[in-house]
Structures are given as C-alpha cells and as structure tokens.
Design an enzyme around this catalytic site. Structure first.
Site, PDB file in Angstrom:
ATOM      1  CB  SER A   1      -0.833  -0.028   1.160  1.00 53.94           C
ATOM      2  OG  SER A   1      -0.141  -0.173   2.335  1.00 53.94           O
TER       3      SER A   1
ATOM      4  CG  HIS B   1      -3.549  -0.659  -1.894  1.00 47.27           C
ATOM      5  ND1 HIS B   1      -4.124   0.411  -1.786  1.00 47.27           N
ATOM      6  CD2 HIS B   1      -3.418  -1.039  -0.540  1.00 47.27           C
ATOM      7  CE1 HIS B   1      -4.236   0.988  -0.654  1.00 47.27           C
ATOM      8  NE2 HIS B   1      -3.866   0.034   0.194  1.00 47.27           N
TER       9      HIS B   1
ATOM     10  CE  LYS C   1      -7.490   0.016   0.964  1.00 46.41           C
ATOM     11  NZ  LYS C   1      -7.800   1.109   1.783  1.00 46.41           N
TER      12      LYS C   1
HETATM   13  C1  LIG Z   1      -3.327  -3.355   2.798  1.00 47.11           C
HETATM   14  C2  LIG Z   1      -4.469  -2.905   3.428  1.00 47.11           C
HETATM   15  N1  LIG Z   1      -5.423  -3.999   3.955  1.00 47.11           N
HETATM   16  C3  LIG Z   1      -6.257  -3.545   4.692  1.00 47.11           C
HETATM   17  C4  LIG Z   1      -6.781  -2.138   4.646  1.00 47.11           C
HETATM   18  C5  LIG Z   1      -7.929  -1.778   5.357  1.00 47.11           C
HETATM   19  O1  LIG Z   1      -8.959  -1.761   4.482  1.00 47.11           O
HETATM   20  P1  LIG Z   1     -10.431  -0.846   4.940  1.00 47.11           P
HETATM   21  O2  LIG Z   1      -9.914   0.523   4.529  1.00 47.11           O
HETATM   22  O3  LIG Z   1     -11.385  -1.322   4.288  1.00 47.11           O
HETATM   23  O4  LIG Z   1     -10.630  -0.734   6.273  1.00 47.11           O
HETATM   24  C6  LIG Z   1      -6.252  -1.137   3.920  1.00 47.11           C
HETATM   25  C7  LIG Z   1      -6.676   0.317   3.871  1.00 47.11           C
HETATM   26  O5  LIG Z   1      -6.542   1.148   4.426  1.00 47.11           O
HETATM   27  C8  LIG Z   1      -5.015  -1.512   3.338  1.00 47.11           C
HETATM   28  O6  LIG Z   1      -4.165  -0.591   2.648  1.00 47.11           O
END
Ligand SMILES: Cc1ncc(COP(=O)(O)O)c(C=O)c1O
Length: 393
Positions: free
Chosen positions: A179, A207, A238
């Site tokens: 990310s 992502h 996303k």
């Molecule tokens: C790699 C990763 N996993 C999980 C999440 C969490 O997802 P959410 O925003 O749906 O809670 C994010 C985002 O912020 C992320 O970048």
C-alpha cells in the site's frame, strides 16, 4: 488517561513531527477535489478506477435504499443477513474464481478477524515487514508467535519456515500490492515455499483488487495462483469505489469464519446500499477493462515524468508512487508546498511507514486527464527541486 496526560501525549506527538490533522473534502471524490476551501488535483486517493462517484454505483445504491431501506438492523447471524449480502458474495466469488466469499464491514475488521480465527497460541505467523497495520494487529490478536521477515525477502522467509517448530501450524501473510511502496510481493515464490513447508497463505489484495488484468480480480489471479492461495482478502472501498471488504476462498473457510470470526459475528452487517454499490462496481470492473488501461496509462505518464525529474520512486510497479523524503517534518513541508500550488499528494509518516522513510504517497486514478498529470509535473519541477528533495537512496 487524564486530561493532563492527553495533552502531554499530544505535545509528544507534535514534538516528533508526527501530529496529524484531518483535511476536509467538500466535493465528490474525483481527480479534482475541493479541499479545505480550494480546488486541488487529487493524487491522494485509493479510488483508483474513479468508481466512487460513478452513476451506476449511485443508481444501484439509491434503488437498494428504495427497495430495502437504509439499515440492516442486526448482525449477519441474527436478522441482518439480507439477500443482497449473499448476492454480493456470489459476485465476489465469480470475480475471484473461488468457491465462496464472505463480506466484512471493513478491511481492517477482515484482517484482524481472519488472522485471529485461523491461528492461535502455539502457531506461527510469518508476516512481511511492510504489511498493513490491520495485518499487524490481526497477528497480535491471534496470540500466535509472529515472525516478521524482511520486506519481500524470500530467503529470510524460508529460513523462518525452517526454524518454525515442525508441529506448529504456519500461516504466511502478505499484501500482494504493497500500500505504501507500490511494489508487488513475490507471490509465486511465497506459494512455492508455503507448499514446501506445509504453511497456509493469506494474501491481502486491498490495493490490487480491480486493478490487475485480465479481469480486475487482483494480482493472485493475474499470476494464475488462485488455486494455490486459499485465503484471498480484499477491499471494496478502494478501486471498487464503495465500502467494505471480502475474503474469497473455499466454502469451508467461509463456514469457519461465520462460526468463529469475532469481527464478523459481533457487528451490525453492512447496509443494503453498500452491497448494491459493491455489485455495480464489480460489474463495471469485469465489463470495462478500459478503466484499468486508462489507470496504467496514467501511471506510465506520471512515473516517466517524475523519473525524468530525477526521482527513483523506489520499487513501485503500480499506481502507487512513493517519493521518498526521509524526514517526517520535511515530508510534510513538501506536501504543504505542493498543496499551495494545488497538487494534493499526502505525506506519509511513521507509524504508517518505518522511521526515516517518510514519503509522498502519490496515487493515480483512471480518471486523471493528461492536463492533470502535466500540471503535477510542472509543479513538482518547481517545488520539489527548489526544496532539493532526494529520493535516490
Ligand atoms: C493493505 C491494506 N489492508 C487493509 C486495509 C483496510 O481496509 P479498509 O480501509 O477497508 O478498512 C487497507 C486500507 O487502508 C490496506 O491498505
């Protein structure tokens, strides 16, 4: 924490250059935004395909509200399991090519819940050093032994697998597209190692979902590894433009999570509008590959321009371009200078990234137009060079 200790903690955060403030968006989530009262070009969004304000998603959400109302009323295991939840899960399984899928209220809840369901005391989790906070917290919650291996370091991962007690249950967890760095995990090597050492593999496609060819299913599918990655997690908030998250895998995995996963069981289920927009987004992702093509074209344009200006952009292979600054205060100053010239590229500091690696996290969208990219490059040339930013380490 008493009032004094709250203030002391805030001062400590400020002294470390890590004070965070909320910015306010006063428009829809497009390639341009009205941010804190000014029009800016948005290079800080995970709305990679531009679906967050797409008419099909808006229409689907409105129709779902008209038909099913606003709230879901309860958790899935009580009276909150609506037909829409199951329809969305079938669609996700279709996109991912898996037997089944289960929807979660957020990616954060998915990761903490899945990890703490699948491993526990006496087990070993092997986790990439740059995994997201929700994975880190899931590992902690599980009470398994956590072994953090160097970022994408396959040799270290193999040594750690070899060192783990032979009778321990082992789970390797990694993001597919990282990310904050925009680089890809060596998934084929990870899967080979997992099979050799009898470990489970969980991949976070937060992502990557929606972004990779051939169908937008993610990097696991692009590499043809779908049958060899039993736990594929991803988000709907996303590239899919909505909200929520999923895990795709076997029916048995789905059943186990329904029975044991605390972040699934003990929470009100997602509302109908969110389910409907998720389905509309997946339809668009599967039907319109041109969105992905536009995103990748924009990536190429901005990446090439920034490289021409001398920035290395780390190992990025994707729509996420990290421009390394290092020092947290300098990073935020650069971000503010860019914002003064209407380019919104958020500075990212510890603890989101390791100390000394503060960076601008520049993200592209399919809906950026050439003039947005040209303008960004003009401003980067003026501002970043004026500040002598050096990301060539
Ligand atoms: C790699 C990763 N996993 C999980 C999440 C969490 O997802 P959410 O925003 O749906 O809670 C994010 C985002 O912020 C992320 O970048």
């Amino acid at each position: 924490m008493g009032y004094d200790s709250i203030i002391t903690e805030l001062l400590r955060i400020e002294d470390a250059g890590l004070y965070r403030k909320l910015r306010r968006v006063e428009s829809d989530q497009g390639p341009t935004l009205r941010l804190d009262g000014r029009e800016v070009i948005n290079f800080s969004s995970n709305n990679y395909l531009g679906l967050a304000n797409h008419p099909s998603l808006c229409k689907a959400a409105k129709e779902a509200i008209d038909r099913y109302g606003c709230g879901s009323g309860a958790s899935r295991l009580i009276s909150g399991n609506m037909s829409l939840h199951e329809e969305l899960e079938s669609k996700i399984a279709e996109l991912k090519g898996t037997e089944a899928a289960l929807v979660f209220n957020s990616g954060f809840q998915a990761n903490t819940g899945i990890l703490s369901t699948l491993v526990g005391e006496g087990d070993v989790v092997l986790s990439d050093a740059l995994n997201h906070a929700s994975i880190i917290d899931g590992c902690r919650l599980s009470r398994a032994k956590v072994v953090v291996y160097g970022h994408c370091d396959i040799d270290q991962l193999e040594r750690s697998l070899r060192d783990a007690p032979s009778n321990a249950r082992k789970l390797i967890v990694t993001e597919s597209l990282f990310s904050m760095d925009g680089d890809e995990a060596p998934l084929a090597d990870i899967v080979n190692l997992a099979e050799k050492h009898g470990a489970m593999v969980m991949v976070d496609e937060a992502h990557a979902t929606g972004v990779y060819e051939p169908s937008g299913a993610g990097l696991v599918a692009k590499l043809g590894l779908g049958d060899r990655v039993p736990i594929q997690m991803g988000t709907l908030g996303k590239a899919l433009g909505g909200f929520g998250a999923y895990v795709a895998g076997s029916k048995a995995l789905r059943e186990l999570l329904i029975n044991r996963c605390r972040s699934f069981i003990f929470t009100t289920s997602l509302p109908p509008a969110v389910m409907a927009m998720g389905m509309a987004a997946i339809d668009l992702v599967m039907r319109e590959p041109e969105r992905r093509q536009a995103l990748w074209n924009n990536c190429e344009g901005l990446r090439a321009g920034l490289k021409e200006l001398g920035y290395s952009l780390g190992g990025s292979q994707s729509q996420i371009l990290p421009l390394m600054v290092g020092d947290a205060t300098a990073c935020m100053r650069l971000s503010e200078k860019l914002l003064d010239r209407r380019i919104f590229a958020q500075g990212i500091r510890p603890p989101t990234v390791p100390a000394g690696t503060s960076r601008l996290r520049i993200t592209l969208m399919a809906t950026h137009r050439p003039e947005h990219i040209d303008q960004a490059l003009r401003v980067f040339k003026e501002v970043a060079q004026e500040m002598k930013v050096d990301d060539r380490r």
